[in-house]
Write a protein that holds these residues in place. Structure first.
Motif, PDB file in Angstrom:
ATOM      1  N   ARG A 132       0.831  -1.208   0.000  1.00  0.00           N
ATOM      2  CA  ARG A 132       0.000   0.000   0.000  1.00  0.00           C
ATOM      3  C   ARG A 132       0.864   1.257   0.000  1.00  0.00           C
ATOM      4  NH1 ARG A 132      -5.359  -0.410  -1.410  1.00  0.00           N
ATOM      5  NH2 ARG A 132      -6.065   1.161   0.052  1.00  0.00           N
ATOM      6  N   HIS A 135       1.177   2.112  -3.474  1.00  0.00           N
ATOM      7  CA  HIS A 135      -0.088   2.217  -4.212  1.00  0.00           C
ATOM      8  C   HIS A 135      -0.502   0.926  -4.917  1.00  0.00           C
ATOM      9  CE1 HIS A 135       0.098   6.405  -3.182  1.00  0.00           C
ATOM     10  NE2 HIS A 135       1.316   6.464  -3.684  1.00  0.00           N
ATOM     11  N   TYR A 136      -0.197  -0.192  -4.278  1.00  0.00           N
ATOM     12  CA  TYR A 136      -0.674  -1.498  -4.725  1.00  0.00           C
ATOM     13  C   TYR A 136      -1.525  -2.106  -3.621  1.00  0.00           C
ATOM     14  CZ  TYR A 136       2.705  -1.342  -8.534  1.00  0.00           C
ATOM     15  OH  TYR A 136       3.401  -0.975  -9.646  1.00  0.00           O
ATOM     16  N   THR A 137      -2.418  -2.994  -3.998  1.00  0.00           N
ATOM     17  CA  THR A 137      -3.244  -3.703  -3.030  1.00  0.00           C
ATOM     18  C   THR A 137      -3.014  -5.200  -3.176  1.00  0.00           C
ATOM     19  OG1 THR A 137      -4.945  -1.995  -3.114  1.00  0.00           O
ATOM     20  CG2 THR A 137      -5.608  -4.131  -2.224  1.00  0.00           C
ATOM     21  N   GLN A 155      -3.738   0.035  -6.544  1.00  0.00           N
ATOM     22  CA  GLN A 155      -4.675   0.583  -5.568  1.00  0.00           C
ATOM     23  C   GLN A 155      -5.822   1.315  -6.264  1.00  0.00           C
ATOM     24  OE1 GLN A 155      -2.771   3.050  -2.667  1.00  0.00           O
ATOM     25  NE2 GLN A 155      -4.667   3.544  -1.600  1.00  0.00           N
ATOM     26  N   ASP A 158      -9.107  -0.621  -6.802  1.00  0.00           N
ATOM     27  CA  ASP A 158      -9.736  -1.244  -5.628  1.00  0.00           C
ATOM     28  C   ASP A 158     -11.242  -1.464  -5.783  1.00  0.00           C
ATOM     29  OD1 ASP A 158      -7.331  -1.514  -4.335  1.00  0.00           O
ATOM     30  OD2 ASP A 158      -7.761  -0.049  -2.754  1.00  0.00           O
TER      31      ASP A 158
END
Length: 177
Positions: A132, A135-137, A155, A158
């Motif tokens: 996160r 900016h990744y989930t 992200q 989402d």
């Protein structure tokens, strides 16, 4: 004419009930969107995985199983509940695709003492937090087995990930849930 209305069934309402819908083509389109989401910025990888999954989907294969196999260790993971080593290895591999390194909070994540105490859900949450920051989930899905499985997406996607994954039969949540 079909007049029942189920407000929770968004995909059933997407087309007129009497429309000539090619269900295989629709499934392929959703599978393709899913592969684009789990391979952010890498359409070539998505295309390779789609090629591996397309025939099995056309033959009526379970989309969850087919896509799980197509992305395993390429854009996703599927490991046993007690395989902390495997989770660290696969998450390091997947994060490296985005030129990222996950800080597991120890000097050596493969230290026997650390691994003996490590629990897969806690490690998933560490990976989720570290991703996160960039900016990744990290998404996981309910396998119905004694396993953990998931993938990484941007992200900004989402909202799209649960919709597309849900259409394929994945019940997803961010992190270990």
């Amino acid at each position: 004419m079909h007049t029942e209305y189920d407000p929770d069934d968004n995909f059933a309402r997407a087309f007129h009930p009497d429309a000539d819908l090619d269900e295989d083509a629709a499934l392929e389109a959703v599978a393709w969107q899913f592969l684009l989401l789990v391979n952010p910025g890498d359409e070539d990888a998505a295309l390779l995985q789609f090629g591996a999954a397309r025939d099995a989907l056309a033959e009526g294969g379970d989309p969850v199983a087919v896509l799980r196999d197509a992305i395993d260790w390429k854009a996703g993971f599927h490991i046993q509940d007690d395989d902390a080593t495997g989770l660290i290895e696969v998450m390091d591999e997947l994060a490296a695709r985005f030129n990222l390194r996950i800080d597991w909070g120890v000097e050596d994540a493969f230290d026997d003492e650390f691994l003996a105490e490590a629990e897969v859900p806690a490690l998933i949450n560490i990976a989720f937090d570290r991703l996160r920051e960039h900016h990744y989930t990290l998404w996981t899905w309910e396998t119905g087995e004694d396993t953990h499985a998931g993938w990484i997406a941007l992200q900004r996607d989402d909202e799209a990930v649960p919709a597309v994954a849900g259409a394929l039969g994945f019940h997803v949540r961010p992190g270990a849930g």
